[in-house]
Design an enzyme around this catalytic site. Structure first.
Site, PDB file in Angstrom:
ATOM      1  N   ASP A  45       1.220  -1.333   0.152  1.00  0.00           N
ATOM      2  CA  ASP A  45       0.066   0.028   0.077  1.00  0.00           C
ATOM      3  C   ASP A  45       0.877   1.246  -0.155  1.00  0.00           C
ATOM      4  O   ASP A  45       1.610   0.843   0.521  1.00  0.00           O
ATOM      5  CB  ASP A  45      -1.079  -0.318   1.104  1.00  0.00           C
ATOM      6  CG  ASP A  45      -0.550  -0.520   2.456  1.00  0.00           C
ATOM      7  OD1 ASP A  45       1.046  -0.057   3.007  1.00  0.00           O
ATOM      8  OD2 ASP A  45      -0.929  -0.930   3.882  1.00  0.00           O
ATOM      9  N   ASP A  90      -8.734  -1.803  13.797  1.00  0.00           N
ATOM     10  CA  ASP A  90     -10.125  -2.246  13.815  1.00  0.00           C
ATOM     11  C   ASP A  90      -9.217  -3.322  12.702  1.00  0.00           C
ATOM     12  O   ASP A  90     -11.166  -3.444  11.886  1.00  0.00           O
ATOM     13  CB  ASP A  90     -10.244  -0.744  12.583  1.00  0.00           C
ATOM     14  CG  ASP A  90      -9.998  -0.632  11.476  1.00  0.00           C
ATOM     15  OD1 ASP A  90      -8.773  -1.225  11.068  1.00  0.00           O
ATOM     16  OD2 ASP A  90      -9.996   1.002  10.951  1.00  0.00           O
ATOM     17  N   HIS A 138      -8.224  -3.601  10.007  1.00  0.00           N
ATOM     18  CA  HIS A 138      -7.753  -4.075   8.032  1.00  0.00           C
ATOM     19  C   HIS A 138      -6.454  -4.511   7.770  1.00  0.00           C
ATOM     20  O   HIS A 138      -6.047  -4.791   9.271  1.00  0.00           O
ATOM     21  CB  HIS A 138      -7.746  -2.282   7.623  1.00  0.00           C
ATOM     22  CG  HIS A 138      -6.456  -1.472   8.616  1.00  0.00           C
ATOM     23  ND1 HIS A 138      -6.758  -0.809   9.310  1.00  0.00           N
ATOM     24  CD2 HIS A 138      -5.311  -1.951   8.457  1.00  0.00           C
ATOM     25  CE1 HIS A 138      -5.480  -0.252   9.716  1.00  0.00           C
ATOM     26  NE2 HIS A 138      -4.598  -0.611   9.056  1.00  0.00           N
ATOM     27  N   GLU A 157      -9.839  -1.545   4.547  1.00  0.00           N
ATOM     28  CA  GLU A 157     -10.695  -0.343   5.939  1.00  0.00           C
ATOM     29  C   GLU A 157     -12.352  -1.336   6.114  1.00  0.00           C
ATOM     30  O   GLU A 157     -12.568  -2.727   5.422  1.00  0.00           O
ATOM     31  CB  GLU A 157     -10.993   1.175   6.198  1.00  0.00           C
ATOM     32  CG  GLU A 157     -10.289   1.704   6.280  1.00  0.00           C
ATOM     33  CD  GLU A 157      -8.945   1.921   7.149  1.00  0.00           C
ATOM     34  OE1 GLU A 157      -9.197   0.457   7.842  1.00  0.00           O
ATOM     35  OE2 GLU A 157      -8.367   2.924   7.476  1.00  0.00           O
TER      36      GLU A 157
END
Length: 261
Positions: A67, A136, A138, A143
Site C-alpha cells: 500500500d 479495526d 484492516h 478498512e
C-alpha cells in the site's frame, strides 16, 4: 488457517524470517510482499541478519509493495516507498530494479492501480505476503466493510487508522493523509502464502475476530479464513483473547518436522 503463538515479537520475527529464507532457497527469485509499520520490523531485521551471515541469498529476490499514501511527496520520509527503501531494500541489499509498487503519481490513479494488479500477475504472483493488522481489523489499508473481492484501488482511511498512524508523523493527525492506494482483499488473497504478524494486547480483539470470528467485511482480516495457506503469527499478548489458544499451542507443538509455516 494455522495459528502460531510465540513468546514475543523477536521470536515471531525469527520464525517468519526463516520461512522467507526457506522460500528463497527453494525459489531464489521469489516475489515477497512486504508491509510497513512497526510490527514487521523484527522480521526484516532477522532476514537481514541471515543475508549478512550468508545463510540466504536475496540477489534474485523481488519485493512488492502492499500500500501507499496518496498526497505525500516521493521524498517524504513517511511515504511507504521511502520507508520500505530504508527498512527493507537497503538492509537486504536489494535495488529498486527489483521493487514493484503502484504509480501514485499517475494522472489516472485508478488506472495505475489496475496496472499494478496486472503487473503482479505478469510477475507470476506474490509468493509470500507479509501482513499486519489494524486495531479495526484492516489488512493493507482495506478498512472495515471493504469488499472481500476488492482489487487494488484508492481508499479513504478511517479516523482510527489516522490516529494510529499519527505516531509516525510527530503525533500530528493533521499530517496523516486521508487517502491511500492499497492492494484489495481479492488481490491479497491471490498470494500463495499469507503470513499475518500481530503483537500486543491492542491487537488481541481483532486477532480473535480474524481467527475465530465469522468471515465478515466488518473485520477485513477475517478473509484470511478463505485462503488455502494462511498463517497467523501472534505473541502472547496478541493471543490473549483467543478461545482456542491452548489448541493452537498444542497443534504447533506437535507439528511434524517437514512442513513449513
Amino acid at each position: 488457517m494455522e495459528v502460531v503463538i510465540v513468546p514475543d515479537a523477536k521470536s515471531g520475527g525469527e520464525l517468519i524470517a526463516e520461512a522467507m529464507a526457506q522460500l528463497l532457497l527453494r525459489k531464489p527469485d521469489a516475489l515477497l510482499g512486504v508491509a510497513t509499520g512497526s510490527t514487521p520490523l523484527p522480521v526484516y531485521e532477522a532476514l537481514a541478519a541471515r543475508v549478512r551471515s550468508g545463510a540466504v541469498d536475496v540477489s534474485r529476490a523481488r519485493i512488492a509493495q502492499l500500500d501507499e499514501y496518496v498526497g505525500l511527496p516521493a521524498e517524504h520520509p513517511e511515504s511507504y516507498r521511502s520507508v520500505l527503501t530504508r527498512e527493507v531494500l537497503e538492509p537486504l541489499g536489494i535495488g529498486m530494479d527489483a521493487f514493484m509498487g503502484p504509480d501514485r503519481t499517475a494522472e489516472d490513479v485508478q488506472e495505475a492501480c489496475d496496472a499494478y494488479d496486472m503487473a503482479l500477475a505478469e510477475a507470476g504472483g506474490v509468493d509470500l505476503q507479509l501482513l499486519g493488522i489494524g486495531t479495526d481489523g484492516h489488512i493493507g489499508f482495506n478498512e472495515p466493510c471493504s469488499s472481500l473481492a476488492s482489487r487494488t484501488r484508492i481508499k479513504t482511511l478511517t479516523e482510527q487508522t489516522r490516529w494510529d498512524n499519527a505516531r509516525f508523523f510527530d503525533g500530528d493527525i493533521d499530517q496523516v493523509p486521508h487517502h491511500v492506494i492499497t492492494q484489495g482483499i481479492g488481490t491479497i488473497l491471490q498470494a500463495r502464502h499469507l503470513v499475518l504478524f500481530a503483537t500486543g494486547e491492542g491487537k488481541a480483539a481483532m486477532v480473535a475476530a480474524t481467527v475465530e470470528g465469522p468471515v465478515a467485511a466488518v473485520c477485513p482480516a477475517s478473509a484470511l479464513q478463505l485462503h488455502r495457506h494462511a498463517t497467523v503469527v501472534v505473541d502472547e499478548a496478541g493471543a490473549s483473547e483467543l478461545k482456542l489458544a491452548d489448541y493452537f499451542r498444542h497443534a504447533f507443538g506437535n507439528k511434524p518436522d517437514w512442513p513449513q509455516i
